[in-house]
Structures are given as structure tokens and as C-alpha cells.
Write a protein that holds these residues in place. Structure first.
Motif, PDB file in Angstrom:
ATOM      1  N   LYS A 423      41.376  32.889  42.864  1.00  0.00           N
ATOM      2  CA  LYS A 423      42.240  32.228  41.898  1.00  0.00           C
ATOM      3  C   LYS A 423      43.690  32.672  42.024  1.00  0.00           C
ATOM      4  O   LYS A 423      44.616  31.863  42.007  1.00  0.00           O
ATOM      5  CB  LYS A 423      41.718  32.506  40.479  1.00  0.00           C
ATOM      6  CG  LYS A 423      42.540  31.851  39.381  1.00  0.00           C
ATOM      7  CD  LYS A 423      41.937  32.158  38.009  1.00  0.00           C
ATOM      8  CE  LYS A 423      42.785  31.510  36.907  1.00  0.00           C
ATOM      9  NZ  LYS A 423      42.247  31.833  35.559  1.00  0.00           N
ATOM     10  N   HIS A 424      43.895  34.004  42.155  1.00  0.00           N
ATOM     11  CA  HIS A 424      45.259  34.545  42.245  1.00  0.00           C
ATOM     12  C   HIS A 424      45.598  34.972  43.666  1.00  0.00           C
ATOM     13  O   HIS A 424      46.515  35.772  43.871  1.00  0.00           O
ATOM     14  CB  HIS A 424      45.410  35.722  41.283  1.00  0.00           C
ATOM     15  CG  HIS A 424      45.149  35.372  39.851  1.00  0.00           C
ATOM     16  ND1 HIS A 424      45.990  34.566  39.110  1.00  0.00           N
ATOM     17  CD2 HIS A 424      44.114  35.704  39.016  1.00  0.00           C
ATOM     18  CE1 HIS A 424      45.505  34.422  37.892  1.00  0.00           C
ATOM     19  NE2 HIS A 424      44.366  35.100  37.797  1.00  0.00           N
ATOM     20  N   LYS A 426      44.074  36.956  45.663  1.00  0.00           N
ATOM     21  CA  LYS A 426      43.963  38.414  45.756  1.00  0.00           C
ATOM     22  C   LYS A 426      43.804  38.827  47.216  1.00  0.00           C
ATOM     23  O   LYS A 426      43.091  38.192  47.981  1.00  0.00           O
ATOM     24  CB  LYS A 426      42.749  38.887  44.947  1.00  0.00           C
ATOM     25  CG  LYS A 426      42.612  40.392  44.854  1.00  0.00           C
ATOM     26  CD  LYS A 426      41.442  40.769  43.957  1.00  0.00           C
ATOM     27  CE  LYS A 426      41.296  42.278  43.859  1.00  0.00           C
ATOM     28  NZ  LYS A 426      40.162  42.666  42.984  1.00  0.00           N
TER      29      LYS A 426
END
Length: 584
Positions: A423-424, A426
Motif C-alpha cells: 500500500k505504501h 514499503k
């Protein structure tokens, strides 16, 4: 004043509680004081002198409200070895030196450091001491004659084996009576001092039915004087001081450890909180004064401290009263104590050894089958078969080495790239593989302490990447909680080496302690302020802005989200160049 704060609100009701608890603990301390002194190779009255003087001073000056001080079983092997090797007079000097060391430890606030001694080391030497105390009483329990005492365990066991044929049935019977009392009384009459009752009954039986057939305190050490201890300053010379430095240090360390352990036990039972540095100072003063009256080294006694609390003590006055009780008994009843058989004292010490053996903790640690088990076993064996000094030194060194090894294994250095499926986005280590690794940016996540035991692993891991000559090296240090000067030196070497070849090093998420270390050593002056970032995303954006875009031409790695755009721009430029060359 803090000293008076422990007596705030003190009243007649509190005094009555202290009086009762002090009386109970004082009665319990009398046989133990004599037994510990005899086992340490000195006259029994010296144990009583220690109980009186050290007991009062430790209670008044120490850092725990409920601490009961005096001679303890843990000191027996050390004191006996000192008496055997240096003599009683030198034992007094060693005790005074140990007291001074304890005072200095407290003044320089080293009380907290003693608590960092690994648990396997303390369990190991405590269990070893218990074995030495227990085995040292076998000869008295059996009434063996012709026994010569030695410093080492093997020689003492050999003496017992050689003289086993001299077993005295009367001594065995006397010891058996005392042992039965010690085992049964706590079950059926827990408030009755079992050791005192056991000594009394076995002494009466021996005196009535087989007098002169068993060795007594009087026949072995002479009549216990009923007078107050005499003030005497030992002859202190520089040569004596130098020769006694090591034994004095061992006494100080063991005394500090045991007193603070006892204070911690008292805190747990009462909900109070002791002052560790003040406790060391109080213990130190007591050990400096006690030898001036013939007393042996003293420390906090865990069992007597626990009894003091269970008996209702509310202030240090209970410890003072316990000392006064022993003094009155010494003055009034000392001659009668001379009739106590040595066989009666043996079960008392054997039970002390059994109770202090830490057998449950010993078995628990051994069952884990870890490096702690190894430290425990080695410390235990060295305590029994060599000396406590060697055991503690080797145990501590081994514990430190194994700790360093474990800590070094905690350091993880992984090359990472963003995961577009996250999502981010990572950064993850699994994203780096052949065909998917930016040739210009090497990014590493460092997790764990960067210290002397792991610095080499860090440098080697990152240096492997440097050989590929990336233009930018990004170090993510958000999970590095600590960095020492060795870790900093390796990091500084990396910075200088990388920048020497025209590279750029970026840092993200550096924590407070490593950042402060980098400032103190001057490393921060070698790093451009714009190259320090709080977040990894900011550092990546900065790195992408400083890429050599010509090298992005034809790159198929697509390590970053922006790589698709950079690669497409490169292909357009290439096609334009080809068109221009065709038209010429």
C-alpha cells in the motif's frame, strides 16, 4: 533528612512490632552467627561480634528499611580460603579493605551496575557455594577424627574418604536429633526458631547421655567469652594491602551482590524501594568497623531479612534490636554455648546450604539448553573445583562474550527496494534479485545495534555493494538504537571510502543516540546537511533527482516507480538521435 525519613510517624505501636521482630530474628541469628564463623575457620564468638556490630550499623546506615545484616553462608568458602592462606589477622584487614571498596562503589553510584551481573553467574556460584558448605559439614556430622582441612574441594573429599572409618556413633546420633528438629518444627510449629531448638535439644541429650564422647565448641575452640568485644586495630602494612587486594575485591563484590539481592527480596515482600548506593555505603561502613572488634565480613542476609518482614518489622529499629538481643545473649549465656556439639551445628549449616542452593532455578536454566546453561554450569563447576574468584571472573567473561555474540547476531543488513504491491510501497529485501536491482542506487536497511561485536558484519555487507560502484548509497538507520565508537569508525570509513570515488551517501531515520555519537566524533561534519533525511521516501526522491539519467537508457530493472518514466524519456532521446543521424 533522608535518614530520618525512614522513621517518619514512628510511634509506640511500631516500636512494639520492631521489638518482637528484632527478638525473633536475634534468636535465629545466634546459632547461625556461630556456625558461619566456625565454618569460616574462625572462633564462634567472632560470628556473634559480627552479628552485633554489623547488624546494627547495616540497619541504621543501609538503604533498605528491613535489611538484616550479619555473617552469611555465601562468605564461608572465601573467608575460609583467606584464613587458610593469609591468617585471621589478614582476614580482618581484607574485610576493612572490602568495606572501603563498598563505600566507594556507593559514592560513585555503582550500585545499579552490580545488578547487571547475569543471573546464570549468580545461580552458578551460589549453588557451588552451597555444595562447598554442605560437603564441609560432613566430617562434623559423622564425627570423623584426624581430619585436616584444605582449601580445595577434592582434598577435603579425599580426607573424608580416608578417615571414614572413624565415624563417631554419638556424633551421628547428636546430628540426627538436631536434623529431625530442623525438619519437623517448621511444619508443626513454624513460629518456633527451629535451629535454636535443635541445638538446645541435641546439646542436652549429648550432655546427659554421652558427655565427652562428642567434640564441642568449647573442646575445639575454647570457652566462648561472655565479655564485650575488644577494640583492636590490625597491623596494616603496604605489603599486606597489596597482597590482599584480590580477596578484598571478591569479598566486596559478593557482599554487594548479596546485600542488593536481599534488598530486592525485601522490596518485593513489602512494596518498598531500597536505595542501592546507600545500601552499599552502609554495608561498607559496617565492614570497615566490624573488623576493629574482631568481626568477620558481613552482608545482607536474605533469610533473616525475610523473617524480619514476616515477623512484622516496620523500620530499621528491628535490625538494631536484633543486634542488641545477640549482645545480651552473649553477655549472659556465652559459657553455656561452649557445650554445643559441633555435630549439632553441622545440620544447621547443611540446611542453610540446601536452602541457598537455588536448585529450582538451576534446573530451570539447565533445561533451556542455551548459552546461559553453559555459563551456569561452568560457573558452578569452577566454584566447586577451583575458587569463587576464578568462577566469577570466568563466568562474567563467558557471559559477556556470549552476550556480544547474541547481540551481533541481532544485526541485520539487507539490501532493499520498494514493493509496488504494498500500500505504501514499503521497502522489502525480497524485491532485490537478479534483473531487479538499481545499478545507480544501493539502498540498505540496517536493524540492530551497531557496536564492536557487529560492526565488521555491517561494513562487509555494505562494502560488497560498493564494489559495484553505485553512484548513490542510501542507509536506512531507523532501527539502529545504539552505535558505539567502533560502529561509528566503520561507518566513517565507509563514508570516506565511498565519497573518495565520487559517490553520494544518504541517511534516513537516524535515531538520537547514533546521531549524537556521529556529532561527538565529528562524522556529521563529513556529511552534507542535505544528505540527512527523516523519512526514506524523502531520501529516495532526492536520490532519483541526482541520478545520471544517461545511465537510465535501456535499463530494464524498473527498481523504482519513477524508473518507467526515466527509461521512456531515455528511449525517446535515443530515437531522436537516430533520426538526426539518418537525415544527415
Amino acid at each position: 533528612m533522608k535518614w530520618m525519613g525512614r522513621f517518619a510517624g514512628y510511634n509506640a505501636s511500631a516500636f512494639r512490632k520492631d521489638l518482637l521482630s528484632g527478638l525473633i530474628v536475634g534468636i535465629i541469628a545466634i546459632p547461625l552467627g556461630m556456625a558461619f564463623a566456625i565454618a569460616s575457620g574462625v572462633k564462634p564468638e567472632y560470628g556473634l561480634y559480627t552479628t552485633i556490630i554489623a547488624g546494627v550499623l547495616i540497619s541504621l546506615l543501609g538503604g533498605s528499611k528491613f535489611q538484616i545484616g550479619g555473617p552469611t553462608g555465601a562468605f564461608i568458602p572465601i573467608l575460609f580460603a583467606i584464613v587458610m592462606q593469609y591468617g585471621y589477622e589478614n582476614l580482618l584487614i581484607a574485610g576493612m579493605m572490602a568495606g572501603l571498596m563498598l563505600v566507594l562503589m556507593g559514592v560513585f553510584k555503582l550500585g545499579a551496575l552490580i545488578k547487571f551481573i547475569p543471573r546464570p553467574v549468580t545461580i552458578g556460584f551460589t549453588a557451588g557455594i552451597a555444595v562447598i558448605i554442605f560437603s564441609g559439614q560432613i566430617a562434623n556430622f559423622l564425627g570423623l577424627s584426624g581430619i585436616e582441612k584444605h582449601e580445595d574441594f577434592w582434598s577435603n573429599m579425599k580426607e573424608i574418604g580416608v578417615h571414614i572409618s572413624t565415624v563417631n556413633i554419638y556424633s551421628l546420633l547428636t546430628a540426627g536429633i538436631c536434623l529431625v528438629v530442623l525438619l519437623l518444627v517448621p511444619k508443626f510449629a513454624p513460629k518456633v526458631p527451629a535451629s535454636l531448638l535443635g541445638l538446645f535439644l541435641s546439646t542436652v541429650v549429648a550432655a546427659l547421655f554421652f558427655k565427652d564422647h562428642v567434640a564441642t565448641i568449647g573442646s575445639t575452640f575454647g570457652v566462648i567469652p561472655g565479655a564485650l568485644p575488644q577494640f583492636h586495630i590490625p597491623e596494616i602494612t603496604w605489603a599486606r594491602v597489596v597482597s590482599l587486594l584480590q580477596p578484598a575485591f571478591v569479598i566486596a563484590m559478593l557482599g554487594g551482590i548479596e546485600s542488593l539481592l536481599s534488598a530486592v527480596v525485601a522490596d518485593g515482600m513489602t512494596g518498598s524501594r531500597h536505595n542501592s548506593n546507600r545500601e552499599l555505603i552502609g554495608q561498607g561502613i559496617a565492614n570497615m568497623v566490624t573488623p576493629l572488634f574482631g568481626g568477620i565480613p558481613a552482608t545482607g542476609a536474605i533469610a533473616r531479612t525475610a523473617t524480619n518482614i514476616k515477623s512484622g518489622a516496620v523500620s530499621p529499629f528491628s535490625g538494631v534490636i536484633h543486634g542488641v538481643v545477640v549482645l545480651l545473649v552473649l553477655v549472659l549465656f556465652a559459657p553455656y554455648a561452649s557445650h554445643i556439639p559441633l555435630a549439632s551445628m553441622a545440620p544447621v549449616l547443611m540446611l542453610v546450604a540446601w536452602n541457598m542452593s537455588e536448585r529450582r532455578s538451576f534446573i530451570h536454566v539447565m533445561k533451556t539448553k542455551t548459552s546461559d546453561s553453559l555459563v551456569l554450569l561452568i560457573t558452578f563447576l569452577l566454584t566447586v573445583f577451583t575458587s569463587l574468584t576464578t568462577a566469577v571472573e570466568v563466568g562474567l567473561i563467558l557471559a559477556v562474550l556470549l552476550f556480544v555474540k547474541r547481540m551481533s547476531e541481532m544485526l541485520k543488513v539487507a539490501k532493499v527496494l520498494p514493493d509496488p504491491d504494498h500500500k505504501h510501497e514499503k521497502v522489502m529485501a525480497h524485491m532485490v534479485h537478479e534483473g531487479h536491482d538499481c545499478p545507480q542506487i544501493s539502498m540498505y536497511t540496517i536493524e540492530g545495534p551497531l557496536f564492536f561485536g557487529a560492526a565488521d558484519l555491517f561494513e562487509k555487507s555494505v562494502m560488497d555493494s560498493i564494489h559495484q560502484r553505485p553512484g548513490i548509497l542510501l542507509l536506512r538507520m531507523g532501527k539502529v538504537p545504539f552505535m558505539d565508537t567502533t560502529g561509528e569508525a566503520n561507518l566513517a570509513s565507509l563514508v570516506k571510502h565511498f565519497e573518495r570515488y565520487g559517490g553520494m551517501i544518504l541517511f534516513s531515520g537516524v535515531q538520537a543516540q547514533p546521531l549524537e555519537m556521529m556529532r561527538k566524533t565529528g562524522l556529521m561534519e563529513c556529511i552534507h546537511p542535505d544528505h540527512m533525511f527523516e523519512h526514506t521516501g524523502e531520501a529516495i526522491n532526492y536520490a532519483l533527482q541526482h541520478l545520471n539519467h544517461q545511465k537510465c537508457l535501456g535499463c530494464k530493472h524498473f527498481a523504482f516507480r519513477e524508473c518507467a518514466v526515466l527509461s521512456r524519456e531515455g528511449n525517446v532521446a535515443e530515437r531522436q538521435s537516430m533520426l538526426e543521424s539518418t537525415s544527415i
